[in-house]
Design a protein around this motif. Structure first.
Motif, short mmCIF file in Angstrom:
data_model
loop_
_atom_site.label_atom_id
_atom_site.label_comp_id
_atom_site.label_asym_id
_atom_site.label_seq_id
_atom_site.Cartn_x
_atom_site.Cartn_y
_atom_site.Cartn_z
N SER A 120 51.57 73.00 18.72
CA SER A 120 51.26 72.17 17.56
C SER A 120 52.04 70.87 17.67
CB SER A 120 51.65 72.89 16.27
OG SER A 120 51.60 72.00 15.16
N THR A 121 51.43 69.77 17.27
CA THR A 121 52.11 68.47 17.33
C THR A 121 52.66 68.04 15.98
OG1 THR A 121 50.08 67.19 16.97
CG2 THR A 121 50.62 67.76 19.25
N THR B 66 48.88 64.17 14.63
CA THR B 66 47.88 64.83 15.48
C THR B 66 47.06 63.82 16.26
OG1 THR B 66 46.31 64.89 13.64
CG2 THR B 66 47.72 66.84 13.96
N TYR C 114 53.09 64.05 19.29
CA TYR C 114 51.76 63.93 19.89
C TYR C 114 51.89 63.47 21.35
CZ TYR C 114 46.91 62.56 20.58
OH TYR C 114 45.62 62.44 21.05
N GLU D 79 46.39 71.59 22.46
CA GLU D 79 47.03 70.94 21.32
C GLU D 79 46.27 71.19 20.02
OE1 GLU D 79 49.37 66.89 22.75
OE2 GLU D 79 47.36 66.74 21.95
N ASN D 80 46.95 71.75 19.05
CA ASN D 80 46.47 71.89 17.67
C ASN D 80 45.18 72.71 17.55
OD1 ASN D 80 48.60 70.26 16.60
ND2 ASN D 80 47.52 68.46 17.38
N THR E 48 43.29 69.50 12.76
CA THR E 48 42.76 68.18 13.09
C THR E 48 41.43 68.34 13.82
OG1 THR E 48 43.14 66.13 14.34
CG2 THR E 48 44.05 68.15 15.27
N THR F 230 41.50 68.06 18.37
CA THR F 230 42.08 69.10 19.21
C THR F 230 41.86 68.73 20.68
OG1 THR F 230 40.01 70.34 18.99
CG2 THR F 230 41.81 70.94 17.51
#
Length: 528
Positions: free
Chosen positions: A49-50, A54, A192, A296-297, A315, A318
């Motif tokens: 997770s950022t 995001t 990020y 990511e995410n 978000t 992704t």
């Protein structure tokens, strides 16, 4: 590219015991899991997770105002100045912070697949997962190359260090600062990872033109006979989909240079969007998400650890970061000859641009400078009708030099190599968004295929009455009336009104290019 010695303070930091250099993918994955930075998914990828950021933070991007570069930079919203003193103080604060961390991770590699013009880089990371990200995204050195590696630029990423805007001269807690004299990129206050990728792209967009190499925000592929194609386009225009052709090998999906030798990928990996990803729609991306990939995410099922690519809770942005050799249909090293075909992609929600048009050199430079696509009604709060969006050279946030410098290089390359340039509208037909329909992908593929195979170089065309674009009258697999937007609208007057409206937006946007030859505007822009 020549490297220079990094500042002494950084040299000392990198010699300390808590700094770990060039860890392997399995070692980094172990570190990520052991430090609770991420979760292993059912695919073998690491999910991270950022936090609250995001996406990129363009309002927090700066370039140091330095004697050697200050007269070259196109200062403005994308290239905000910060003083050398402010940078030096913040830089020292970040180094002091990093000295106190239990572990730091360093990656050494390259930007640029062409060995004659590549930039040796190193990235210093507070997070192990950030180090895995850059390991996958940049070009990884061989053992022999590592022995002689001398960084020409260093990225320092300290996501947990937050700036104090009142003291540090930033706009927020986040900062992305490039110093061309010190050869440093300083990043803090954001987790990020895309900031690291794009900051090096910004650096290359400064350095490559200085060496007479055209830097480009585009994807590129090569046909079975060695013919090269470039695809420029903003988000949502179909760049990734159209460049992923089973009959052509991928050179790269995002960043390239065009030198006297041909085209080369700047990166060694891909940073693919994966919202609503399926194997059916994007098999290459889907199957690349395996051990070593950074997700990511992306939301995952807590029990099965299976990614849910349809879940945009965190978000819509992704992402999956993986090495380019995770894709089968590629060319390695990521270099090829000079482009035969250049495609500019736009998603015109006004429904008035032709689905394909062959451009003159002047039109190519005009539309390259314009970088047009549309924001759609309903996609953002407050957007009730299509909004024209212009991103200079299809990559405005990453261009340190004046836009005209890149456009002039494009024009020179087109002339020198006799490249054919096409504008392809993947947006709406038969009416604007909400009235007409999105262009069928099968039609777009047929048009692009015809362009790549040279079938449109000598075909009969008709000139568009508003934009002066040369529209082919016949393309196999595409109904003739689809090719001419004025014939797809039920209300001819409504079509004319919308075409005039968009033409006016092009003209208004182009006023900012005060240094552009009047010939480009007169011969390349709208005619009515």
């Amino acid at each position: 590219m020549n490297s220079i010695k990094i500042p002494n303070e950084l040299t000392q930091l990198l010699k300390e015991n808590h700094v770990q250099v060039q860890l392997s993918v399995p070692q980094l994955v172990e570190k990520i899991l052991g430090r609770n930075e991420g979760t292993l998914t059912a695919t073998g990828a690491v999910r991270v997770s950022t936090g609250k950021y995001t996406g990129r933070s363009p309002q927090d991007k700066f370039i140091v105002m330095e004697e050697s570069s200050k007269d070259k930079i196109a200062w403005g919203p994308s290239n905000q100045p910060i003083s050398e003193d402010a940078f030096t103080i913040l830089y020292q604060k970040v180094l002091d912070y990093l000295k106190q961390q239990p572990e730091l991770f360093v990656f050494k590699g390259f930007a640029g697949a062409d060995k004659k013009s590549r930039l040796p880089i190193q990235v210093v990371n507070e997070y192990a997962w950030h180090n895995l990200f850059v390991h996958q995204l940049f070009i990884r050195p061989s053992e022999d190359e590592l022995l002689t590696h001398d960084a020409g630029f260093t990225v320092i990423s300290a996501p947990n260090f937050k700036a104090d805007p009142a003291v540090d001269g930033t706009n927020s807690e986040t900062f992305i600062i490039i110093s061309f004299e010190r050869r440093i990129v300083l990043i803090g206050g954001t987790e990020y990872a895309g900031e690291m990728k794009k900051s090096i792209f910004s650096v290359m967009n400064y350095l490559l033109p200085e060496n007479n190499i055209f830097s480009m925000h585009c994807s590129a592929n090569v046909g079975l006979e060695g013919d090269v194609a470039l695809f420029f386009g903003l988000s949502g225009t179909g760049k990734t989909t159209l460049s992923a052709d089973p009959n052509r090998r991928l050179i790269g999906d995002d960043e390239h240079g065009w030198s006297s030798n041909g085209v080369f990928n700047i990166e060694g990996g891909c940073y693919a969007k994966c919202i609503n990803l399926t194997r059916e729609k994007e098999p290459q991306i889907f199957d690349a998400i395996r051990f070593g990939t950074v997700l990511e995410n992306v939301v995952i099922n807590q029990e099965s650890r299976i990614p849910d690519y349809d879940d945009g809770t965190l978000t819509e942005n992704t992402r999956a970061a993986y090495p380019i050799d995770a894709i089968d249909n590629i060319i390695l090293p990521s270099i090829a000859g000079h482009p035969n075909t250049i495609v500019f992609l736009t998603a015109d929600a006004f429904g008035v641009l032709p689905p394909i048009a062959k451009l003159t050199k002047e039109q190519a430079m005009y539309h390259f400078l314009s970088g047009y696509t549309s924001k759609l009604a309903g996609t953002e709060r407050g957007v009730t009708s299509p909004e024209a969006t212009f991103s200079t050279c299809f990559g405005a946030p990453f261009l340190p030099l004046p836009a005209t410098r890149y456009a002039e290089m494009l024009g020179e390359k087109i002339l020198e190599h006799n490249a054919n340039v096409f504008l392809v509208n993947t947006g709406w037909t038969g009416g604007e968004y909400g009235v007409g329909n999105r262009m069928k992908l099968a039609y777009t593929r047929a048009m692009v295929q015809a362009a790549l195979e040279g079938e449109l170089n000598q075909v009969e065309t008709v000139k568009d009455e508003f934009f002066g674009l040369n529209i082919p009258l016949h393309i196999a697999g595409v109904p003739d009336d689809v090719l001419r937007p004025n014939q797809t609208w039920a209300d001819p007057e409504a079509y004319k009104q919308k075409a005039k409206e968009l033409a006016a937006k092009f003209r208004e946007n182009f006023k900012k290019f005060t240094a552009v030859s009047t010939e480009i505007e007169e011969k390349g822009g709208p005619i009515a």
